[in-house]
Design an enzyme around this catalytic site. Structure first.
Site, mmCIF file in Angstrom:
data_model
loop_
_atom_site.group_PDB
_atom_site.id
_atom_site.type_symbol
_atom_site.label_atom_id
_atom_site.label_comp_id
_atom_site.label_asym_id
_atom_site.label_seq_id
_atom_site.Cartn_x
_atom_site.Cartn_y
_atom_site.Cartn_z
ATOM 1 N N ASN A 9 0.873 -1.176 0.000
ATOM 2 C CA ASN A 9 0.000 0.000 0.000
ATOM 3 C C ASN A 9 0.912 1.228 0.000
ATOM 4 O OD1 ASN A 9 -1.772 2.065 0.531
ATOM 5 N ND2 ASN A 9 -2.332 1.356 2.585
ATOM 6 N N LYS A 11 0.164 4.245 -0.337
ATOM 7 C CA LYS A 11 -0.478 5.437 0.257
ATOM 8 C C LYS A 11 -0.242 6.647 -0.644
ATOM 9 C CE LYS A 11 -0.175 3.242 4.725
ATOM 10 N NZ LYS A 11 -0.129 3.358 6.166
ATOM 11 N N HIS A 94 -9.589 1.262 4.807
ATOM 12 C CA HIS A 94 -8.325 1.450 5.529
ATOM 13 C C HIS A 94 -8.558 2.421 6.695
ATOM 14 C CE1 HIS A 94 -4.231 2.611 6.461
ATOM 15 N NE2 HIS A 94 -3.850 1.504 5.853
ATOM 16 N N GLU A 96 -6.892 4.784 7.819
ATOM 17 C CA GLU A 96 -6.632 6.204 7.512
ATOM 18 C C GLU A 96 -7.836 6.841 6.834
ATOM 19 O OE1 GLU A 96 -2.924 5.556 5.479
ATOM 20 O OE2 GLU A 96 -1.989 5.047 7.396
ATOM 21 N N GLU A 164 -5.531 -4.992 10.522
ATOM 22 C CA GLU A 164 -4.540 -3.941 10.733
ATOM 23 C C GLU A 164 -4.848 -3.184 12.028
ATOM 24 O OE1 GLU A 164 -2.468 -2.818 6.843
ATOM 25 O OE2 GLU A 164 -4.153 -1.471 7.095
ATOM 26 N N GLY A 170 2.231 2.347 10.730
ATOM 27 C CA GLY A 170 3.150 3.469 10.577
ATOM 28 C C GLY A 170 3.853 3.870 11.867
ATOM 29 N N SER A 210 3.251 -2.032 10.346
ATOM 30 C CA SER A 210 4.701 -2.037 10.586
ATOM 31 C C SER A 210 5.374 -3.361 10.221
ATOM 32 C CB SER A 210 5.009 -1.649 12.042
ATOM 33 O OG SER A 210 4.586 -0.316 12.298
HETATM 34 P P1 PGA Z 1 2.710 0.358 7.619
HETATM 35 O O1 PGA Z 1 1.256 0.532 6.983
HETATM 36 O O2 PGA Z 1 3.280 -0.907 7.072
HETATM 37 O O3 PGA Z 1 3.478 1.577 7.179
HETATM 38 O O4 PGA Z 1 2.536 0.292 9.086
HETATM 39 C C1 PGA Z 1 0.405 -0.561 6.792
HETATM 40 C C2 PGA Z 1 -0.893 -0.119 6.185
HETATM 41 O O5 PGA Z 1 -1.369 0.960 6.534
HETATM 42 O O6 PGA Z 1 -1.469 -0.820 5.345
#
Ligand code: PGA
Length: 251
Positions: A9, A11, A94, A96, A164, A170, A210
């Site tokens: 992803n 982003k 997601h 976010e 997640e 993140g 992460s």
């Molecule tokens: P990350 O994000 O690996 O940077 O923690 C995962 C995600 O949001 O899908």
């Protein structure tokens, strides 16, 4: 048998030329790995160019979002058909998007319906926030999210779920393999209740939050975890490749 899957992803990162560079940096090596589904999800503006580049490659393409209406006066939105014209997968719900764009369970549900209708394979994201985790509410939150996201949907062929935990995204603070395995097993039991044992057993459920080259093996060793949704580490060709390579060796 569930085919393992590693999805990147990206982003809101990479211009079109940067996206092309990133694909070029890993395409040949990724193509040598056959037993893992390798999916990349660049920003919308790069999808067409990346699609051209990966023609004939085993890399698969996904989008990070879509709107649920078929078409019309929705300035700035991208329709399911526009996405399915270019991609096989789409990330939906997601955290976010839930957090910054007020996506509710109801909206996520409409998006899943719209995606399935045009033959897209949704990657549905669920996961609890830190305070919910600390209050011991993980099971309750994840169960509620699954119920609302999938309400009234009878046909979920191709659907993938990504667990997640929001506190792990993140932050560099990943869940442990065991924690993730436990919640993913709960998700699978929920799918069995909502649909059937067969559907639950065949469904791919990923862990995200992460994931890096340094911890990928810990997750992939877990029997319930079928792969990963990778954010930050998917922007580095060597990291992403290493995660896919480790998955291929274990699964
Ligand atoms: P990350 O994000 O690996 O940077 O923690 C995962 C995600 O949001 O899908």
């Amino acid at each position: 048998m569930r085919i393992p899957m590693i999805a990147g992803n990206w982003k809101m990162n990479t211009t079109v030329s940067e996206a092309i560079e990133l694909v070029k940096a890993m395409q040949d090596e990724l193509d040598k790995i056959a037993n893992v589904d390798k999916v990349i999800c660049p920003p919308f503006v790069s999808l067409a160019a990346v699609r051209e580049l990966i023609k004939g490659s085993s890399i698969k393409l996904g989008a990070q979002n879509l709107f649920f209406a078929e078409k019309g006066a929705y300035t700035g939105e991208i329709s399911p058909l526009m996405v399915s014209d270019l991609c096989e997968f789409v990330i939906i719900g997601h955290s976010e998007r839930r957090q910054y764009f007020n996506e509710t369970g109801e909206i996520v549900n409409k998006k899943i319906v719209a995606a399935l209708k045009v033959g897209l394979k949704p990657i549905l994201c669920v996961g609890e926030r830190l305070e919910e985790n600390e209050a011991g509410k993980t099971e309750e939150v994840v169960t509620e999210q699954l119920g609302s996201s999938l309400a009234g949907i009878g046909y979920i062929n191709g659907l993938i779920i990504a667990y997640e935990p929001v506190w792990a995204i993140g932050t560099g603070r990943a869940a442990t393999g065991e924690q993730a395995n436990e919640t993913i097993s709960l998700i699978r039991r929920n799918i069995a209740k909502l649909y059937s044992d067969g559907i639950a057993q065949n469904m791919r459920i990923l862990y995200g939050g992460s994931v890096t080259a340094a911890n990928a093996t810990e997750f992939m060793k877990q029997p319930e975890i079928d792969g990963a949704l990778v954010g930050g580490a998917s922007l580095k060709a060597t990291e992403f490749l290493s995660i896919v390579t480790q998955t291929s060796a274990i699964k």
